[in-house]
Design a protein around this motif. Structure first.
Motif, PDB file in Angstrom:
ATOM      1  N   ILE A 201     -48.321 -52.551   0.283  1.00  0.00           N
ATOM      2  CA  ILE A 201     -46.957 -52.723  -0.139  1.00  0.00           C
ATOM      3  C   ILE A 201     -47.109 -53.033  -1.504  1.00  0.00           C
ATOM      4  N   ALA A 202     -48.014 -53.902  -1.884  1.00  0.00           N
ATOM      5  CA  ALA A 202     -48.369 -54.108  -3.308  1.00  0.00           C
ATOM      6  C   ALA A 202     -48.519 -52.883  -4.241  1.00  0.00           C
ATOM      7  N   PHE A 203     -49.697 -51.962  -3.435  1.00  0.00           N
ATOM      8  CA  PHE A 203     -50.181 -50.938  -4.360  1.00  0.00           C
ATOM      9  C   PHE A 203     -49.032 -49.747  -4.266  1.00  0.00           C
ATOM     10  N   LEU A 204     -47.988 -49.732  -3.386  1.00  0.00           N
ATOM     11  CA  LEU A 204     -47.001 -49.114  -3.648  1.00  0.00           C
ATOM     12  C   LEU A 204     -45.944 -49.389  -4.477  1.00  0.00           C
ATOM     13  N   SER A 205     -45.692 -50.629  -4.881  1.00  0.00           N
ATOM     14  CA  SER A 205     -44.727 -50.845  -5.809  1.00  0.00           C
ATOM     15  C   SER A 205     -45.302 -50.673  -7.121  1.00  0.00           C
ATOM     16  N   SER A 206     -46.694 -50.653  -7.379  1.00  0.00           N
ATOM     17  CA  SER A 206     -47.598 -50.227  -8.611  1.00  0.00           C
ATOM     18  C   SER A 206     -47.198 -48.677  -8.721  1.00  0.00           C
ATOM     19  N   ALA A 207     -47.465 -48.098  -7.599  1.00  0.00           N
ATOM     20  CA  ALA A 207     -47.373 -46.509  -7.925  1.00  0.00           C
ATOM     21  C   ALA A 207     -45.878 -46.215  -8.491  1.00  0.00           C
ATOM     22  N   LEU A 209     -43.663 -47.864  -9.967  1.00  0.00           N
ATOM     23  CA  LEU A 209     -43.384 -48.264 -11.370  1.00  0.00           C
ATOM     24  C   LEU A 209     -44.138 -47.296 -12.394  1.00  0.00           C
ATOM     25  N   GLU A 210     -45.460 -47.079 -12.095  1.00  0.00           N
ATOM     26  CA  GLU A 210     -46.286 -45.988 -13.005  1.00  0.00           C
ATOM     27  C   GLU A 210     -45.661 -44.623 -12.948  1.00  0.00           C
ATOM     28  N   PHE A 211     -45.126 -44.205 -11.750  1.00  0.00           N
ATOM     29  CA  PHE A 211     -44.477 -42.958 -11.830  1.00  0.00           C
ATOM     30  C   PHE A 211     -43.136 -42.781 -12.776  1.00  0.00           C
ATOM     31  N   PHE A 212     -42.265 -43.752 -12.600  1.00  0.00           N
ATOM     32  CA  PHE A 212     -41.003 -43.827 -13.377  1.00  0.00           C
ATOM     33  C   PHE A 212     -41.389 -43.996 -14.760  1.00  0.00           C
ATOM     34  N   VAL A 217     -41.691 -42.057 -20.268  1.00  0.00           N
ATOM     35  CA  VAL A 217     -42.554 -41.815 -21.772  1.00  0.00           C
ATOM     36  C   VAL A 217     -42.636 -40.407 -21.975  1.00  0.00           C
ATOM     37  N   ALA A 218     -42.772 -39.654 -21.013  1.00  0.00           N
ATOM     38  CA  ALA A 218     -42.931 -38.202 -21.351  1.00  0.00           C
ATOM     39  C   ALA A 218     -41.845 -37.577 -21.749  1.00  0.00           C
ATOM     40  N   ALA A 219     -40.522 -37.998 -21.109  1.00  0.00           N
ATOM     41  CA  ALA A 219     -39.302 -37.327 -21.523  1.00  0.00           C
ATOM     42  C   ALA A 219     -39.314 -37.628 -22.869  1.00  0.00           C
ATOM     43  N   ARG A 261     -44.097 -53.112 -16.277  1.00  0.00           N
ATOM     44  CA  ARG A 261     -45.608 -52.785 -15.561  1.00  0.00           C
ATOM     45  C   ARG A 261     -46.155 -54.201 -15.356  1.00  0.00           C
ATOM     46  N   GLU A 262     -45.894 -55.286 -16.155  1.00  0.00           N
ATOM     47  CA  GLU A 262     -46.379 -56.689 -15.811  1.00  0.00           C
ATOM     48  C   GLU A 262     -45.513 -57.107 -14.559  1.00  0.00           C
ATOM     49  N   LEU A 263     -44.473 -56.604 -14.489  1.00  0.00           N
ATOM     50  CA  LEU A 263     -43.825 -57.399 -13.447  1.00  0.00           C
ATOM     51  C   LEU A 263     -44.474 -56.908 -11.952  1.00  0.00           C
ATOM     52  N   SER A 264     -44.528 -55.552 -12.162  1.00  0.00           N
ATOM     53  CA  SER A 264     -45.204 -55.028 -10.996  1.00  0.00           C
ATOM     54  C   SER A 264     -46.469 -55.308 -10.526  1.00  0.00           C
ATOM     55  N   VAL A 265     -47.309 -55.770 -11.700  1.00  0.00           N
ATOM     56  CA  VAL A 265     -48.406 -56.710 -11.216  1.00  0.00           C
ATOM     57  C   VAL A 265     -48.480 -57.809 -10.500  1.00  0.00           C
ATOM     58  N   VAL A 266     -47.512 -58.492 -10.964  1.00  0.00           N
ATOM     59  CA  VAL A 266     -47.206 -59.930 -10.129  1.00  0.00           C
ATOM     60  C   VAL A 266     -46.300 -59.805  -9.059  1.00  0.00           C
ATOM     61  N   TRP A 267     -45.887 -58.632  -8.716  1.00  0.00           N
ATOM     62  CA  TRP A 267     -44.596 -58.530  -7.656  1.00  0.00           C
ATOM     63  C   TRP A 267     -45.268 -59.185  -6.361  1.00  0.00           C
TER      64      TRP A 267
END
Length: 522
Positions: A201-207, A209-212, A217-219, A261-267
């Motif tokens: 679940i922790a890895f899923l939350s990071s994925a 965040l990184e996707f959005f 940034v790309a847009a 992103r920092e929030l996702s790391v410590v989620w």
């Protein structure tokens, strides 16, 4: 400053044109590093203080729980929560809470900086930002539930292991070592599965965040690039984007998502920390607590010891039938009374209620004419001595085990007490420091005699409460314990809960408890 410097270089500027911007960047970098270091230390110290407060509150609440509380947690589980699981509170306070605050402030500040330059870029970032907390909240609910299950599994396996270590001799005697090992292996495998579920679940939350974040940034980069090439003429308040403005937006776009992103790391710290706080709070949740705590200055009572119990009612829970139902008892000074009845008849419960180790539902208990209440129990307990079925022996010397930290008890008093209970030849100087935790190295009879010695040095106690003092002892040892107990109780009130007909027959009176009327419903 970086955007201004690059813009100056693109216009043919030299070192002098970028010196100020470079100095500001270097100064801000040093200041940020210093503030991060100081802030980290302050946050860690504050988190440790708050954890200590939660631990102290949980320990105090646990100490107030009655031994008759059926929901009292196992010692292994309580130790696991207080010692191991509670540490998850520190990362929660030092990393998650600051990251959450940063994630709520910094993106808004970045939007306020970008909006005056390009409303399209601000709109793109504002559209991508809410998707991250929405999906992370959905994942976070599942993460918290998984963390709570993992903590419960950890506490359960710790309690199981401690219980089996205590009964290792019995397990070997029953040839149940293999069965216990298989159970422990199954519990460990279940804990591994739950731990991996939390990590997934922790890895899923990071994925997520990184996707959005990458999408936002790309847009933004696509818009800035086409705007600088002249393919897009909209999105600014006036004219086209300059190189300085476009670079400023591009550099701020990753900074917009950095707090998230920092929030996702410590989620995961959030899920573990909130589960740990809930576990600490659960330790203090009790239906039964002991009396005491409000009598700041215990007052000595010098009157004769007299116990009066009228209409006593006690039940283990609001929905359960009474264990003690309108019980009456009067014990005169110096009288010896046996509480006789089968298991479950309420013998131990009555002793506990007299000692204020549980709160009765109705009725009154008077000792020396003084009602037993929160504001009087501390003083009244000074008149009592207690011996349980399994007296605990601490690792250390005989002196410390008999004195138990009480003032006014010297080595001569301890030696006299040991001699009175027949332990002076057992605890020779060579064996003074040989006592292990839990009475390791002592027989059951020696541990019972040691408990009697503890009561013998307490000259203030004129009421002795004994719970099955001869249980699990052979006839010869039980007879010796009975003789020592009666000698100690001479001139004092003695109330004994017992199944031993020999002990009961040597007391002044036997109170038979009706087991059919007072047994807890199955």
């Amino acid at each position: 400053m970086l955007a201004i410097g690059v813009g100056a270089i693109s216009k043919g500027g030299g070192v002098a044109d970028v010196a100020v911007a470079a100095a500001v960047v270097a100064g801000l970098g040093i200041l940020r590093a210093a503030l991060d270091a100081v802030g980290g230390r302050l946050a860690f110290r504050a988190a440790r203080r708050e954890l200590s407060m939660h631990r102290s509150a949980a320990t105090a609440a646990l100490a107030q729980r009655s031994p008759l509380d059926s929901g009292r947690p196992a010692s292994g589980l309580a130790a696991s929560v207080l010692g191991e699981q509670a540490e998850a509170v520190v990362p929660y306070l030092t990393r998650f809470r600051p990251a959450r605050m940063k994630a709520s402030v910094v993106p808004l500040a970045v939007l306020l900086c970008i909006l005056p330059i390009s409303w399209v870029a601000a709109l793109v970032l504002a559209f991508c930002a809410p998707l991250i907390p929405i999906f992370m909240a959905l994942i976070g609910w599942r993460a918290k539930a998984a963390s709570e299950q993992q903590l419960a599994e950890t506490g359960g396996i710790n309690a199981f292991l401690l219980d089996r270590l205590r009964g290792l001799a019995t397990i070997r005697a029953l040839d149940a070592v293999d069965t216990t090992a298989l159970r422990l292996r199954a519990d460990a495998e279940s804990l591994r599965v739950r731990t991996m579920a939390v990590l997934r679940i922790a890895f899923l939350s990071s994925a997520v965040l990184e996707f959005f974040a990458a999408l936002g940034v790309a847009a933004t980069a696509v818009y800035v690039g086409f705007s600088l090439l002249g393919s897009i003429d909209i999105g600014t308040w006036e004219g086209r984007l300059t190189l300085t403005q476009g670079l400023f937006i591009l550099l701020l776009a990753p900074a917009f998502f950095e707090p998230l992103r920092e929030l996702s790391v410590v989620w995961h710290d959030r899920a573990a920390g909130e589960a740990a706080l809930a576990a600490l709070k659960e330790l203090g949740t009790s239906q039964q607590t002991i009396l005491g705590g409000s009598d700041a200055k215990p007052r000595p009572f010098v009157g004769p010891a007299l116990i009066e119990i009228e209409g006593l009612v006690f039940r283990h829970g609001p929905e359960r039938k009474p264990v003690i139902d309108h019980f009456d008892l009067s014990v005169a000074p110096g009288e010896h009374v046996a509480l006789w009845g089968a298991s479950g008849s309420g013998k131990t419960t009555i002793l506990s209620l007299i000692a204020g180790l549980a709160r009765h539902e109705a009725g009154v208990v008077r000792i020396g004419g003084m009602p037993l209440r929160d504001d009087t129990v501390d003083s009244l307990r000074r008149r009592m001595a207690w011996i349980g079925q399994s007296p605990h022996v601490f690792a250390g010397s005989v002196m410390r085990n008999v004195a138990l930290g009480r003032s006014g008890i010297d080595s001569d008093a301890v030696a006299g007490a040991l001699g009175s209970v027949g332990l002076d030849r057992v605890f020779t100087p060579e064996r003074v420091a040989a006592i292990g935790e839990g009475g390791l190295g002592l027989s059951g009879g020696e541990a019972a005699r040691l408990a009697l010695a503890r009561m013998m040095v307490d000259e203030q106690a004129d009421i002795i409460l004994a719970d099955e003092p001869t249980a699990h002892l052979d006839a010869q040892t039980a007879s010796a314990i009975t003789d020592a107990l009666l000698a100690l109780a001479k001139g004092r009130i003695l109330i004994v809960a017992t199944h031993d007909p020999v002990l009961a027959g040597r007391l002044d009176r036997i109170v038979r408890l009706d087991t059919l009327a007072r047994r807890v419903a199955a």
